[in-house]
Design a protein around this motif. Structure first.
Motif, PDB file in Angstrom:
ATOM      1  N   THR A 157       0.998  -1.286   0.241  1.00  0.00           N
ATOM      2  CA  THR A 157      -0.160  -0.067   0.102  1.00  0.00           C
ATOM      3  C   THR A 157       0.868   1.235  -0.264  1.00  0.00           C
ATOM      4  OG1 THR A 157      -0.244   0.051   2.368  1.00  0.00           O
ATOM      5  CG2 THR A 157      -1.787  -1.269   1.261  1.00  0.00           C
ATOM      6  N   ALA A 158       0.218   2.389  -0.439  1.00  0.00           N
ATOM      7  CA  ALA A 158       0.891   3.618  -0.345  1.00  0.00           C
ATOM      8  C   ALA A 158       1.560   3.880   1.099  1.00  0.00           C
ATOM      9  CB  ALA A 158      -0.058   4.672  -1.056  1.00  0.00           C
ATOM     10  N   ALA A 159       0.647   3.785   1.939  1.00  0.00           N
ATOM     11  CA  ALA A 159       1.007   4.056   3.461  1.00  0.00           C
ATOM     12  C   ALA A 159       2.258   3.155   3.950  1.00  0.00           C
ATOM     13  CB  ALA A 159       0.004   3.770   4.266  1.00  0.00           C
ATOM     14  N   ALA A 160       2.296   1.781   3.549  1.00  0.00           N
ATOM     15  CA  ALA A 160       3.409   1.212   3.851  1.00  0.00           C
ATOM     16  C   ALA A 160       4.533   1.670   3.450  1.00  0.00           C
ATOM     17  CB  ALA A 160       3.005  -0.382   3.504  1.00  0.00           C
ATOM     18  N   GLU A 163       6.059   4.544   4.746  1.00  0.00           N
ATOM     19  CA  GLU A 163       6.596   4.455   6.025  1.00  0.00           C
ATOM     20  C   GLU A 163       7.939   3.718   5.784  1.00  0.00           C
ATOM     21  OE1 GLU A 163       5.470   1.997  10.139  1.00  0.00           O
ATOM     22  OE2 GLU A 163       3.960   2.261   8.650  1.00  0.00           O
ATOM     23  N   ALA A 164       8.236   3.077   4.982  1.00  0.00           N
ATOM     24  CA  ALA A 164       9.305   2.057   4.512  1.00  0.00           C
ATOM     25  C   ALA A 164      10.616   2.862   4.262  1.00  0.00           C
ATOM     26  CB  ALA A 164       8.817   0.847   3.679  1.00  0.00           C
ATOM     27  N   ILE A 165      10.389   4.051   3.166  1.00  0.00           N
ATOM     28  CA  ILE A 165      11.326   4.602   2.595  1.00  0.00           C
ATOM     29  C   ILE A 165      12.042   5.436   3.572  1.00  0.00           C
ATOM     30  CG2 ILE A 165      11.589   6.780   1.105  1.00  0.00           C
ATOM     31  CD1 ILE A 165       9.352   5.809  -0.562  1.00  0.00           C
ATOM     32  N   LEU A 190      -1.341   1.354  -8.572  1.00  0.00           N
ATOM     33  CA  LEU A 190      -0.019   1.938  -8.974  1.00  0.00           C
ATOM     34  C   LEU A 190      -0.067   3.424  -8.874  1.00  0.00           C
ATOM     35  CD1 LEU A 190       0.620  -0.518 -12.097  1.00  0.00           C
ATOM     36  CD2 LEU A 190       1.760  -0.504  -9.605  1.00  0.00           C
ATOM     37  N   GLN A 191      -0.897   4.180  -8.891  1.00  0.00           N
ATOM     38  CA  GLN A 191      -1.087   5.426  -8.971  1.00  0.00           C
ATOM     39  C   GLN A 191      -0.948   6.070  -7.687  1.00  0.00           C
ATOM     40  OE1 GLN A 191      -1.193   7.662 -11.887  1.00  0.00           O
ATOM     41  NE2 GLN A 191      -0.297   8.960 -10.145  1.00  0.00           N
ATOM     42  N   ALA A 192      -1.524   5.297  -6.806  1.00  0.00           N
ATOM     43  CA  ALA A 192      -1.136   5.864  -5.130  1.00  0.00           C
ATOM     44  C   ALA A 192       0.319   5.400  -4.945  1.00  0.00           C
ATOM     45  CB  ALA A 192      -1.955   4.870  -4.227  1.00  0.00           C
ATOM     46  N   LEU A 193       0.891   4.481  -5.307  1.00  0.00           N
ATOM     47  CA  LEU A 193       2.308   4.201  -4.940  1.00  0.00           C
ATOM     48  C   LEU A 193       3.283   5.312  -5.796  1.00  0.00           C
ATOM     49  CD1 LEU A 193       2.525   0.376  -5.526  1.00  0.00           C
ATOM     50  CD2 LEU A 193       2.479   1.584  -3.352  1.00  0.00           C
ATOM     51  N   ALA A 194       2.837   5.590  -6.906  1.00  0.00           N
ATOM     52  CA  ALA A 194       3.494   6.649  -7.757  1.00  0.00           C
ATOM     53  C   ALA A 194       3.569   7.967  -6.911  1.00  0.00           C
ATOM     54  CB  ALA A 194       2.879   6.896  -9.002  1.00  0.00           C
ATOM     55  N   GLU A 195       2.486   8.271  -6.307  1.00  0.00           N
ATOM     56  CA  GLU A 195       2.435   9.707  -5.555  1.00  0.00           C
ATOM     57  C   GLU A 195       3.609   9.787  -4.524  1.00  0.00           C
ATOM     58  OE1 GLU A 195       0.857  12.319  -6.634  1.00  0.00           O
ATOM     59  OE2 GLU A 195      -0.067  10.999  -8.257  1.00  0.00           O
ATOM     60  N   VAL A 196       3.717   8.526  -3.869  1.00  0.00           N
ATOM     61  CA  VAL A 196       4.791   8.390  -2.815  1.00  0.00           C
ATOM     62  C   VAL A 196       5.947   8.549  -3.579  1.00  0.00           C
ATOM     63  CG1 VAL A 196       5.622   6.989  -0.994  1.00  0.00           C
ATOM     64  CG2 VAL A 196       3.102   6.988  -1.318  1.00  0.00           C
ATOM     65  N   ALA A 199       7.501  11.767  -4.427  1.00  0.00           N
ATOM     66  CA  ALA A 199       7.875  12.713  -3.105  1.00  0.00           C
ATOM     67  C   ALA A 199       9.104  12.308  -2.901  1.00  0.00           C
ATOM     68  CB  ALA A 199       6.635  12.651  -2.347  1.00  0.00           C
ATOM     69  N   ASN A 200       9.561  11.336  -3.339  1.00  0.00           N
ATOM     70  CA  ASN A 200      11.063  10.829  -3.076  1.00  0.00           C
ATOM     71  C   ASN A 200      11.972  10.476  -4.198  1.00  0.00           C
ATOM     72  OD1 ASN A 200      10.841   9.693   0.176  1.00  0.00           O
ATOM     73  ND2 ASN A 200       8.877   9.429  -0.791  1.00  0.00           N
ATOM     74  N   PRO A 201      12.259  11.426  -4.637  1.00  0.00           N
ATOM     75  CA  PRO A 201      13.154  11.289  -6.161  1.00  0.00           C
ATOM     76  C   PRO A 201      14.519  10.580  -5.917  1.00  0.00           C
ATOM     77  CG  PRO A 201      13.395  13.670  -5.189  1.00  0.00           C
ATOM     78  CD  PRO A 201      12.381  12.672  -4.204  1.00  0.00           C
ATOM     79  N   HIS A 202      14.780  10.205  -4.601  1.00  0.00           N
ATOM     80  CA  HIS A 202      16.005   9.493  -4.380  1.00  0.00           C
ATOM     81  C   HIS A 202      15.832   7.911  -4.729  1.00  0.00           C
ATOM     82  CE1 HIS A 202      14.193   9.153  -0.462  1.00  0.00           C
ATOM     83  NE2 HIS A 202      15.058   8.163  -0.251  1.00  0.00           N
TER      84      HIS A 202
END
Length: 404
Positions: A157-160, A163-165, A190-196, A199-202
C-alpha cells in the motif's frame, strides 16, 4: 573444520540457496528412489515453446547465427523489444533504450550490482520471489522487507511504502503479477504508489513484469512507468520471453530504462557473461514479432486451472486459498495445519514442515510460503495438466484429512 583455502566471499557465505531449488533437489532424490512425485514447485509453463519460435532457432543455426553478439543484444531483437514496450506498455522508447540479458534474473542482478553500495536499502514487498533478498545481499545492499498480508491482497500500500522509505533507500522492487501470490496491481493502486515515489526522488524503481501476459478475468495489465510517466527516468521495466512464450530454458530477459543505468548494466554484463545466446536471441525475435495466439490460448488454460485449484484447495481441511489474479501460482494458507501431527508422525510446527511432510508422505511437492517471506502458507504452481492437478489435490486432501 573449514580450512583457510575454503574461505568464501562473505556475502556469498551468508546467502541462502534458493528454497525452490532445494525442494526440486529433494524431488529428484525421491524420484531416484522410485517415488512417483507430482511436483507443484517449479515456476515454468508446462507447454512446449511455440513451433514457429523453435523453427526460427533451427533456421538461425542453419544460417550461421552462431557467433558472439553485441553485449546488449542484436539490434533487430532490441528493436523488437522497444516495439513491444511501445505497443503493449505505452512506453516511449527506442532500441537504444533497451538491454537484452541472459534471462530475466540477470536483468535484476545487473541492475542491483551496478547501483548498490554498502548501506543502500532495497524495499521488497513480502511475499516476494525468493531471489530478491539474496541478490540484494550479494550485491552489498540491505533488503528492507515490507510484509503485505492477505487483507491487502498481498500488495504493497502507499502508506506502507511511505513508512518504509528512508534516506538510505535506493530501490523499490515491484512484481506484478506476483510470484508467489498471483497478485496484480490495478492502475489506481499503482498511481497511489507513484504519488509516494514522486515525493521521494532518490528512489529507483524496478518493475518486474515477467508474468505480464498471465493475467486473468479480462483484467488490463499496467506497469508503473506507464501509469506515471514522471517516474520513467528512474524506472527499470523488466520483462522476458520465459513465461509468456514458454521459453524458460532459452534464457532471454530484457529491460528498458534510463540510459545511464542500461549503460552501467551493459558494462557489467560485458565483463561477466557477454551477450545472450545468439540462437536464443533469434528465437526471441520470432516470439516477439510472430503470432500471439499462444499467449491467449495458454492464458485461458491457466485461468481454468486456477479455478480448479482454488476450488479443490478450499475443499481441503486446514487450507484456505484466495483466487489469484495472475501468474500460475496458488498461495494457500495452511494455518489450520500448524500444530497437528501427520500420519507419519511429523509434528507440523511450520509451513516448511508441511511442505516436507507433503513430499515425504503424500508424494506432492510444494514450496513453503515462509521461503517467500510470509508464512504459514504453501505455494502451489499449477503448471501441470488437469489430471495431475486433480491427483495432487486428492493426495493433499487425504493427507490433511488424516492429521491428528
Amino acid at each position: 573444520m573449514t580450512t583457510d583455502i575454503q574461505r568464501l566471499n562473505q556475502r556469498l557465505a551468508s546467502a541462502q540457496p534458493s528454497a525452490t531449488y532445494r525442494i526440486i533437489d529433494r524431488v529428484a532424490e525421491r524420484r531416484a528412489q522410485g517415488a512417483k512425485i507430482i511436483s507443484l514447485c517449479a515456476g515454468e509453463p508446462d507447454f512446449d515453446t511455440p513451433g514457429h519460435v523453435r523453427e526460427a532457432a533451427i533456421e538461425a543455426i542453419v544460417n550461421g547465427h552462431t557467433r558472439y553478439t553485441q553485449v546488449a543484444g542484436v539490434r533487430s531483437l532490441r528493436e523488437a523489444v522497444a516495439a513491444k514496450f511501445r505497443r503493449e506498455n505505452g512506453l516511449d522508447v527506442t532500441w537504444q533504450d533497451t538491454l537484452v540479458c541472459n534471462g530475466g534474473k540477470q536483468v535484476i542482478y545487473n541492475a542491483l550490482a551496478a547501483t548498490l553500495n554498502e548501506e543502500d536499502q532495497v524495499i521488497i514487498p513480502a511475499p516476494y520471489w525468493v531471489s530478491y533478498p539474496e541478490m540484494v545481499q550479494l550485491c552489498g545492499g540491505e533488503a528492507r522487507i515490507v510484509t503485505c498480508e492477505a487483507n491487502t491482497g498481498f500488495k504493497l500500500t502507499a502508506a506502507a511504502l511511505a513508512e518504509a522509505i528512508t534516506p538510505r533507500t535506493r530501490w523499490l522492487i515491484l512484481n506484478s503479477p506476483s510470484n508467489p501470490t498471483g497478485a496484480v496491481y490495478s492502475r489506481e493502486e499503482l498511481q497511489a504508489l507513484a504519488e509516494v515515489l514522486l515525493a521521494n526522488p532518490h528512489v529507483l524503481i524496478l518493475a518486474d513484469d515477467i508474468y505480464e501476459h498471465l493475467i486473468f478475468d479480462d483484467q488490463t495489465f499496467f506497469t508503473l512507468a506507464q501509469v506515471e510517466p514522471g517516474l520513467a527516468a528512474r524506472t527499470l521495466t523488466m520483462n522476458g520471453v520465459s513465461k509468456a512464450y514458454a521459453m524458460t530454458g532459452w534464457r532471454i530477459g530484457f529491460a528498458t530504462g534510463p540510459r545511464w543505468l542500461l549503460e552501467a548494466m551493459e558494462k557489467l554484463q560485458g565483463q561477466q557473461t557477454s551477450g545472450a545466446s545468439s540462437i536464443s536471441q533469434q528465437a526471441a525475435l520470432a516470439a516477439l514479432e510472430g503470432p500471439k495466439d499462444f499467449i491467449h490460448e495458454s492464458r485461458a488454460v491457466f485461468q481454468s486451472r486456477r479455478d480448479l485449484m482454488v476450488e479443490l484447495l478450499n475443499s481441503t481441511p486446514g487450507l484456505e486459498c484466495v483466487s489469484p489474479a495472475g501468474a500460475f501460482y496458488a498461495f494457500a494458507s495452511c494455518s489450520g495445519l500448524i500444530g497437528r501431527t501427520s500420519p507419519g508422525g511429523r509434528v507440523l510446527h511450520t509451513d516448511e514442515d508441511v511442505a516436507h511432510a507433503l513430499l515425504d508422505e503424500a508424494d506432492v511437492a510444494v514450496v513453503h510460503g515462509s521461503a517467500f517471506g510470509l508464512g504459514p502458507y504453501i505455494r502451489i504452481a499449477y503448471a501441470l495438466d488437469d489430471a495431475s492437478l486433480h491427483k495432487a489435490c486428492e493426495a493433499i486432501k487425504t493427507f490433511c484429512s488424516h492429521l491428528r
